[in-house]
Scaffold this motif. Structure first.
Motif, PDB file in Angstrom:
ATOM      1  N   ASN A 186       9.664  -2.005  -1.396  1.00 16.14           N
ATOM      2  CA  ASN A 186       9.518  -0.629  -1.826  1.00 16.14           C
ATOM      3  C   ASN A 186       8.059  -0.352  -2.207  1.00 16.14           C
ATOM      4  N   LEU A 187       7.444   0.646  -1.591  1.00 13.39           N
ATOM      5  CA  LEU A 187       6.065   1.026  -1.921  1.00 13.39           C
ATOM      6  C   LEU A 187       5.988   2.279  -2.776  1.00 13.39           C
ATOM      7  N   ARG A 188       6.998   3.124  -2.704  1.00 12.41           N
ATOM      8  CA  ARG A 188       6.877   4.452  -3.294  1.00 12.41           C
ATOM      9  C   ARG A 188       6.784   4.405  -4.804  1.00 12.41           C
ATOM     10  N   ALA A 189       5.739   5.032  -5.299  1.00  9.24           N
ATOM     11  CA  ALA A 189       5.534   5.177  -6.737  1.00  9.24           C
ATOM     12  C   ALA A 189       5.308   6.641  -7.085  1.00  9.24           C
ATOM     13  N   ASP A 190       5.092   7.465  -6.069  1.00 10.11           N
ATOM     14  CA  ASP A 190       4.810   8.884  -6.268  1.00 10.11           C
ATOM     15  C   ASP A 190       5.973   9.713  -5.717  1.00 10.11           C
ATOM     16  N   LYS A 191       6.076  10.929  -6.179  1.00 18.10           N
ATOM     17  CA  LYS A 191       7.131  11.836  -5.717  1.00 18.10           C
ATOM     18  C   LYS A 191       6.839  12.300  -4.289  1.00 18.10           C
ATOM     19  N   SER A 192       7.873  12.289  -3.462  1.00 15.73           N
ATOM     20  CA  SER A 192       7.742  12.810  -2.099  1.00 15.73           C
ATOM     21  C   SER A 192       7.667  14.326  -2.151  1.00 15.73           C
ATOM     22  N   THR A 193       6.872  14.888  -1.233  1.00 17.01           N
ATOM     23  CA  THR A 193       6.791  16.338  -1.100  1.00 17.01           C
ATOM     24  C   THR A 193       6.812  16.695   0.372  1.00 17.01           C
ATOM     25  N   SER A 194       7.184  17.900   0.660  1.00 17.02           N
ATOM     26  CA  SER A 194       7.167  18.368   2.041  1.00 17.02           C
ATOM     27  C   SER A 194       5.793  18.960   2.338  1.00 17.02           C
ATOM     28  N   PRO A 195       5.058  18.345   3.262  1.00 17.18           N
ATOM     29  CA  PRO A 195       3.724  18.852   3.569  1.00 17.18           C
ATOM     30  C   PRO A 195       3.756  20.109   4.438  1.00 17.18           C
ATOM     31  N   ASP A 196       4.924  20.500   4.930  1.00 23.52           N
ATOM     32  CA  ASP A 196       5.109  21.633   5.845  1.00 23.52           C
ATOM     33  C   ASP A 196       4.502  21.368   7.212  1.00 23.52           C
ATOM     34  N   ARG A 197       3.335  20.739   7.246  1.00 21.41           N
ATOM     35  CA  ARG A 197       2.658  20.469   8.518  1.00 21.41           C
ATOM     36  C   ARG A 197       2.147  19.032   8.504  1.00 21.41           C
ATOM     37  N   ASP A 232      -2.174  11.439  10.291  1.00 24.21           N
ATOM     38  CA  ASP A 232      -1.628  11.292   8.941  1.00 24.21           C
ATOM     39  C   ASP A 232      -0.896   9.956   8.829  1.00 24.21           C
ATOM     40  N   LEU A 233      -1.115   9.278   7.720  1.00 20.68           N
ATOM     41  CA  LEU A 233      -0.409   8.050   7.388  1.00 20.68           C
ATOM     42  C   LEU A 233       0.440   8.382   6.163  1.00 20.68           C
ATOM     43  N   MET A 234       1.769   8.232   6.306  1.00 21.09           N
ATOM     44  CA  MET A 234       2.691   8.672   5.257  1.00 21.09           C
ATOM     45  C   MET A 234       3.731   7.592   4.975  1.00 21.09           C
ATOM     46  N   LEU A 235       4.410   7.776   3.856  1.00 18.64           N
ATOM     47  CA  LEU A 235       5.551   6.939   3.524  1.00 18.64           C
ATOM     48  C   LEU A 235       6.770   7.850   3.468  1.00 18.64           C
ATOM     49  N   TYR A 236       7.797   7.486   4.243  1.00 25.86           N
ATOM     50  CA  TYR A 236       9.054   8.217   4.227  1.00 25.86           C
ATOM     51  C   TYR A 236      10.058   7.379   3.449  1.00 25.86           C
TER      52      TYR A 236
END
Length: 175
Positions: A110-121, A126-130
């Motif tokens: 598990n890497l996620r430590a921040d809240k996910s948000t919808s970037p809309d675009r 882009d390098l992201m975590l889903y």
């Protein structure tokens, strides 16, 4: 006397702020979340330093992303999830294709430590975590309603789509 005190106070504030604006090539800036300390390395002022209050300073870190014989440089976000990714480096993963616009890999931890948000675009590069552990590298720009934590962005995406190709590909991430 009542008029002199406000003038003196204003002059003191202006002089203090002017000292923070020193942009000499010999200055070194050390950042923290609440302040910036500017140290002048010139010989005549070697021991002088000032502390000036500023907005939070983001420290950007570069990430090398290697696909085949092509290396791309990405600038990481200043967030805890990106820092957790850096702790995993160097990292080499097989990334699968999804929707002809992204490569992904489900990491073992598990890497996620921040809240996910919808970037809309989503933008190419882009390098992201889903979710908590799905590392995603996007190679096309499109609109989305899904939520991610942004980890970073490839600075120059020229040749990215060609390097990633179709199907699975091995991708290495390093500092």
């Amino acid at each position: 006397m009542n008029k002199i005190l406000p003038v003196f106070f204003t002059l003191a504030v202006i002089l203090t702020l002017a000292g923070c604006g020193n942009t000499s090539a010999n200055n070194r800036v050390i950042s923290s979340e609440k302040s910036v300390v500017a140290k002048n390395n010139s010989t005549d002022e070697h021991h002088k330093s000032q502390t000036c209050s500023v907005k939070e300073t983001k420290i950007m870190k570069n990430l090398n992303i290697r696909v085949g014989d092509k290396t791309f440089t990405a600038t990481l976000e200043d967030n805890d999830t990106a820092k957790a990714l850096v702790e995993q480096l160097p990292l080499t993963v097989d990334m699968s294709d999804l929707n002809n616009n992204e490569k992904y890999n489900n990491l073992s931890g598990n890497l996620r430590a921040d809240k996910s948000t919808s970037p809309d675009r989503i933008n190419e590069g882009d390098l992201m975590l889903y979710g908590n552990n799905c590392l995603v590298l996007f190679y096309k720009t499109f609109n989305t309603s899904y939520s991610y934590v942004k980890l970073g962005h490839i600075d120059n995406t020229t040749g990215l789509t060609e390097a990633l190709g179709s199907g699975s590909v091995q991708v290495s991430f390093s500092e």
